[in-house]
Design a protein around this motif. Structure first.
Motif, short mmCIF file in Angstrom:
data_model
loop_
_atom_site.label_atom_id
_atom_site.label_comp_id
_atom_site.label_asym_id
_atom_site.label_seq_id
_atom_site.Cartn_x
_atom_site.Cartn_y
_atom_site.Cartn_z
N CYS A 113 -8.67 -0.31 2.58
CA CYS A 113 -9.10 0.44 1.40
C CYS A 113 -7.92 0.49 0.43
O CYS A 113 -6.80 0.84 0.82
CB CYS A 113 -9.51 1.85 1.78
SG CYS A 113 -9.84 2.93 0.36
N PRO A 114 -8.14 0.14 -0.85
CA PRO A 114 -7.03 0.15 -1.80
C PRO A 114 -6.51 1.56 -2.13
O PRO A 114 -5.42 1.70 -2.66
CB PRO A 114 -7.61 -0.52 -3.04
CG PRO A 114 -9.08 -0.44 -2.90
CD PRO A 114 -9.38 -0.34 -1.44
N LYS A 115 -7.28 2.58 -1.78
CA LYS A 115 -6.84 3.94 -2.10
C LYS A 115 -6.16 4.63 -0.92
O LYS A 115 -5.07 5.16 -1.07
CB LYS A 115 -8.03 4.77 -2.59
CG LYS A 115 -8.55 4.25 -3.92
CD LYS A 115 -9.57 5.17 -4.51
CE LYS A 115 -10.00 4.57 -5.86
NZ LYS A 115 -10.86 5.43 -6.58
N CYS A 116 -6.82 4.63 0.25
CA CYS A 116 -6.24 5.37 1.38
C CYS A 116 -5.60 4.46 2.43
O CYS A 116 -4.85 4.94 3.27
CB CYS A 116 -7.31 6.24 2.04
SG CYS A 116 -8.58 5.31 2.93
N GLY A 117 -5.89 3.16 2.40
CA GLY A 117 -5.27 2.23 3.33
C GLY A 117 -5.96 2.11 4.68
O GLY A 117 -5.42 1.49 5.59
#
Length: 161
Positions: A129-133
């Motif tokens: 996920c590009p936001k939370c990883g």
């Protein structure tokens, strides 16, 4: 070095070889691993042909999700061998020196050329996920994935939700 004198003088029709590459430290993405190659060299009426297979056992990192996995795809190994080149630009032949070839170097070169430029743990790897990883192969995360252009926020206030 693999001695080909008996193959060249005709006393043998083929010579088998086996090579181990204990450390594949030339593979950038590999965490650790090894490779081995086996096959045979045959003389086909003056054309010397090396045929075999390289078996890899590399622990590598996935380019999308970062997880480690074992890469063990076999790599075919073929080479035409000669003792002299007619044309200096000829790249499809391996030049032997003193009736011998360096199979270790040939295997290392084949590994460098044939291994993929990036490794994927599976073809449909979803990555992170590009936001939370979070690894998206393990399930979805709760992040808002709708991309909004902040330049349009003025119109959102004008029209409402």
């Amino acid at each position: 070095m693999l001695d080909l004198k008996k193959l060249l003088d005709g006393s043998l029709s083929s010579i088998e070889f086996s090579v181990d590459v204990p450390e594949c430290d030339f593979v950038d993405e590999a965490v650790n691993g090894s490779a081995s190659a086996s096959g045979k060299v045959t003389n086909h009426s003056g054309v010397i042909l090396l045929e075999g297979e390289i078996k890899t056992n590399l622990t590598v990192e996935c380019a999308r999700c970062g997880s480690e996995f074992i890469y063990s795809e076999p790599i075919p190994l073929t080479a035409k061998i000669t003792d002299k080149l007619a044309n200096e630009d000829e790249e499809e032949f391996i030049l032997m020196t003193d009736s011998a070839i360096d199979v270790d170097e040939l295997v290392r070169s084949a590994l460098i050329l044939e291994l993929p430029s990036k490794y994927l743990c599976r073809e449909d790897c979803k990555g992170l996920c590009p936001k939370c990883g979070k690894n998206l192969n393990e399930g979805l995360c709760s992040c808002d994935t709708t991309d909004r252009d902040p330049r349009w926020d003025v119109l959102k206030d004008f029209f409402g939700d």
